[in-house]
Design an enzyme around this catalytic site. Structure first.
Site, short mmCIF file in Angstrom:
data_model
loop_
_atom_site.label_atom_id
_atom_site.label_comp_id
_atom_site.label_asym_id
_atom_site.label_seq_id
_atom_site.Cartn_x
_atom_site.Cartn_y
_atom_site.Cartn_z
N LYS A 57 4.74 4.22 4.85
CA LYS A 57 5.55 2.94 4.23
C LYS A 57 6.04 3.72 2.86
CE LYS A 57 5.14 -0.74 6.77
NZ LYS A 57 6.47 -1.21 7.62
N TYR B 181 0.90 -1.36 0.05
CA TYR B 181 -0.04 0.03 0.02
C TYR B 181 0.95 1.13 -0.11
CZ TYR B 181 -0.10 -0.98 5.16
OH TYR B 181 0.11 -1.15 6.46
P1 NAP Z 1 4.85 -7.79 14.47
O1 NAP Z 1 4.63 -9.35 14.76
O2 NAP Z 1 3.73 -6.94 15.43
O3 NAP Z 1 6.30 -7.16 15.07
C1 NAP Z 1 6.28 -5.85 15.21
C2 NAP Z 1 7.94 -5.69 16.05
O4 NAP Z 1 8.07 -4.43 15.91
C3 NAP Z 1 7.69 -6.16 17.33
O5 NAP Z 1 8.61 -6.99 17.68
C4 NAP Z 1 7.48 -4.92 18.22
O6 NAP Z 1 8.03 -5.17 19.44
C5 NAP Z 1 8.47 -3.85 17.26
N1 NAP Z 1 8.18 -2.70 17.42
C6 NAP Z 1 7.00 -1.88 17.52
N2 NAP Z 1 7.32 -0.68 17.82
C7 NAP Z 1 8.53 -0.40 17.98
C8 NAP Z 1 9.20 0.65 18.36
N3 NAP Z 1 8.72 1.95 18.68
N4 NAP Z 1 10.72 0.55 18.67
C9 NAP Z 1 11.32 -0.85 18.51
N5 NAP Z 1 10.45 -1.85 18.06
C10 NAP Z 1 9.20 -1.72 17.95
O7 NAP Z 1 4.71 -7.12 13.23
P2 NAP Z 1 4.88 -8.17 11.83
O8 NAP Z 1 3.53 -8.43 11.14
O9 NAP Z 1 5.73 -9.14 11.76
O10 NAP Z 1 5.26 -6.93 10.76
C11 NAP Z 1 6.60 -6.70 10.65
C12 NAP Z 1 7.00 -5.77 9.40
O11 NAP Z 1 6.39 -6.30 7.99
C13 NAP Z 1 6.30 -4.55 9.62
O12 NAP Z 1 7.22 -3.49 9.41
C14 NAP Z 1 5.07 -4.45 8.95
O13 NAP Z 1 4.62 -3.20 8.62
C15 NAP Z 1 5.35 -5.60 7.65
N6 NAP Z 1 4.51 -5.99 7.23
C16 NAP Z 1 3.76 -7.07 7.65
C17 NAP Z 1 2.84 -7.71 7.13
C18 NAP Z 1 2.06 -8.93 7.53
O14 NAP Z 1 1.16 -9.53 7.01
N7 NAP Z 1 2.53 -9.14 8.97
C19 NAP Z 1 2.18 -7.21 5.66
C20 NAP Z 1 2.97 -6.09 5.12
C21 NAP Z 1 4.10 -5.55 5.98
P3 NAP Z 1 7.68 -4.26 21.09
O15 NAP Z 1 6.18 -4.22 20.83
O16 NAP Z 1 8.20 -5.11 21.95
O17 NAP Z 1 8.40 -2.98 20.55
#
Ligand code: NAP
Length: 267
Positions: free
Chosen positions: A163, A148
């Site tokens: 993003k 997106y």
């Molecule tokens: P997730 O499981 O929610 O993991 C996010 C991580 O970021 C956690 O370890 C969290 O730990 C950390 N985090 C959040 N805020 C932070 C901060 N201020 N400082 C340091 N660490 C921080 O997310 P995910 O779904 O795996 O996504 C990972 C990446 O892929 C992201 O960039 C997301 O936008 C992208 N993405 C994911 C998907 C999907 O389907 N999952 C799709 C498109 C893109 P704490 O909360 O302990 O800080």
């Protein structure tokens, strides 16, 4: 399959490395010989992830920190160098996201996501890029974005805008820093199962089914499918690749606006 020594001797910092895609990338990089630095806010979750990786034999440093604070980012770099004396790979993966119509989004909500995703990515890239440039050392940055960034994300204007900024940053830094031997690429994952994104963005069975049925490959992605591509991009196998964004979404974004019925699944 990449050879088992693909990342041997490399040190990788992964923000948001304590869960979801970040942890999957950490596991994959560790299996290819890398040492790891996991950075996230929740110290307990971070410790759990670090213990699991250490049990597999990988050297791991867990740094509780917030990417929104440039001083904590500098501290992350200092602790990495103190422990491993080098840094080769930065993965800007940390993010926050939630669904909210733009007209109902608070200033706090907007700022939280912009600060983590856009500003945090810049603070980490700037700190690490400066270090590599000063040391005349090559390095590679991988930014995790989302499709997106270019097609927009109704309900997630904060994340889509952030993003899009990170995609522009990827291309800009790739060119600015190429003369220093620094490569900067991105991955745009589609909907990936077993992640925080899955919990936040398609939490109900109905929402999950609606989304799944729109994916040309007919299923959600697995975290490992993103991790393997990430390992390739940060490795020397991608040494001529910079400023690029690899989409891993089962065909989802290309399959938008279909004018024909989807081809039925093969039996
Ligand atoms: P997730 O499981 O929610 O993991 C996010 C991580 O970021 C956690 O370890 C969290 O730990 C950390 N985090 C959040 N805020 C932070 C901060 N201020 N400082 C340091 N660490 C921080 O997310 P995910 O779904 O795996 O996504 C990972 C990446 O892929 C992201 O960039 C997301 O936008 C992208 N993405 C994911 C998907 C999907 O389907 N999952 C799709 C498109 C893109 P704490 O909360 O302990 O800080």
């Amino acid at each position: 399959m990449l050879p088992a020594d693909t990342l041997a001797g490399r040190v990788a910092v992964i923000t948001g490395g304590s869960s979801g895609l970040g942890l999957a990338m950490a596991r994959c990089f560790a299996s290819l010989g890398a040492s790891l630095v996991l950075a996230a806010r929740n110290a307990e979750r971070l410790e759990r992830a670090a213990k699991e990786l250490e049990a597999s034999g990988a050297p791991v440093l867990a740094v509780p920190m917030d990417v929104r604070d440039p001083a904590q980012v500098d501290e992350l770099l200092a602790r990495t160098l103190e422990r491993f004396q080098r840094l080769d790979i930065l993965v800007n993966n940390a993010a926050g996201n939630f669904v909210c119509p733009a007209h109902e989004l608070s200033v706090n909500g907007w700022n939280a996501v912009i600060n983590i995703v856009l500003n945090g990515t810049f603070y980490c890239s700037r700190a690490v890029g400066r270090h590599w440039i000063e040391k005349r050392q090559p390095g590679t940055i991988l930014n995790i974005i989302a499709t997106y960034a270019w097609h927009g994300g109704p309900g997630t204007v904060h994340s889509a805008a952030a993003k899009a900024g990170v995609l522009a940053m990827t291309r800009t830094l790739a060119v600015e820093w190429a003369p220093y031997g620094i490569r900067v690429n991105a991955i745009a994952p589609g909907p990936i199962d077993k992640t925080g994104g899955a919990e936040q963005l398609w939490a109900t069975p109905e929402a999950a089914e609606r989304l799944r049925s729109a994916i040309p490959l007919g299923r959600f992605g697995e975290p490992e499918e993103v991790a393997h591509a990430a390992a390739y991009l940060v490795s020397d196998y991608a040494s001529y690749m910079t400023g690029e964004c690899l989409v891993i979404d089962g065909g989802l974004w290309l399959g938008r606006n279909l004018f024909v019925e989807r081809t039925p699944k093969r039996k």
